[in-house]
Enzyme design. Structure first.
Site: not given
Length: 325
Positions: A11, A160
């Site tokens: 990401k 995350d």
């Protein structure tokens, strides 16, 4: 026994503000994350023994990755930067252990992890691996309607991790707005297709170390302008609204990141910034062709010493292939 295979993506943080320090020792964050097609490879097999076995290697090889980074991997030596833990300090092992405990699973797992996403990069590779590991485990054991339990496991492993979990409706978003510690997610169902050039120098950064250098702003920047531009697919306004509050503290620790960001900018990538707490940097490209041309140019200027990749937005949760072993 059953085998599950998948390819966890990395990401990038397109926007990252730190509005406050929390009483629990964490920080409040306001971030927009987008998943990209820089991927690891994960294979999980159920085994009758009540343990978790993990083996991990770099793809295509540790020698190849070390060569790009200018590190010595001769005579079978693994440079310290590329060492992959296989004990319970690895988030995959911790996630699967939490899965077994939560569901009372008596059998174990054999895991093979092929790494491409570097550690200490701010790209969420370990978090993505952990999320996909528990998704694989749930499919192996044919557990349905357990997304809430999996989200709880994911949140306990890392801030995350929940971003990369498969959603109940199987429509995994490419991007999400995250608040709290990062576990409070608002999926962004419409996401423009964005191409990036991502650069990882031959030095990692400790998230804790970067946060230790952070001065929480008295007047935090709101993500509202960025989110509005993102939802409209307005790339020009989106670029102007991008930011990362952790850039300044990261540069205090690793000032040479300024040179890397400058190299990306000089090639025509705008804007360019750090992702997460670094050390990876990225820039927005106009399209795939521009990104490829810039990577080719930067390879002659920066390698060895930097991993350079073309990337684009993809769904955060990757499909899982199941087969009998």
């Amino acid at each position: 026994m059953t085998i599950a295979r998948t390819s966890p993506p990395a990401k990038l943080n397109l926007f990252l503000e730190i509005p406050a320090r929390r009483d629990d020792g964490y920080h409040e964050i306001d971030t927009v994350m987008a998943a990209i097609d820089w991927r690891d490879e994960l294979e999980i097999e159920s085994i009758p023994q009540p343990r978790i076995e993990l083996t991990a290697d770099w793809l295509p090889s540790v020698e190849s990755v070390a060569g790009e980074l200018g590190l010595d991997a001769g005579a079978g030596r693994v440079p310290e930067l590329l060492r992959i833990p296989t004990d319970d300090s690895n988030l995959v092992v911790r996630a699967l252990a939490a899965f077994r405990a939560s569901f009372g699973v008596k059998t174990g797992f054999r895991v093979r992890l092929g790494k491409r996403i570097p550690a200490g990069a701010g790209m969420g590779g370990a978090s993505s691996d952990a999320a996909h590991a528990i998704d694989c485990a749930a499919q192996i054991h044919q557990f349905d309607n357990v997304s809430e339990v999996l989200h709880g496991i994911a949140s306990s492993i890392g801030s995350d991790v929940p971003f990369f979990l498969a959603t109940a409706d199987s429509q995994s978003p490419m991007a999400a707005h995250a608040t709290g510690r990062g576990e409070l997610l608002s999926p962004l169902k419409t996401c423009p297709s964005i191409h990036f050039v991502v650069a990882y120098p031959s030095t990692s950064l400790s998230t804790a170390g970067v946060y230790a250098q952070l001065n929480v702003p008295q007047q935090p920047v709101s993500s509202a302008s960025f989110l509005q531009a993102f939802r409209r697919g307005d790339r020009e306004r989106m670029g102007k609204a991008m930011m990362n509050r952790l850039t300044e503290p990261a540069l205090k620790i690793l000032p040479q990141l300024n040179e890397l960001l400058e190299s990306l900018w000089q090639c025509g990538l705008q804007p360019c910034q750090l992702t997460g707490s670094g050390s990876a940097c990225f820039g927005l490209a106009k399209d795939a062709e521009q990104a490829k041309e810039i990577v080719k140019r930067l390879e002659t200027e920066l390698q060895p010493g930097v991993l350079l990749r073309v990337a684009q937005t993809v769904p955060a949760a990757t499909p899982i292939e199941i087969e009998p072993s």
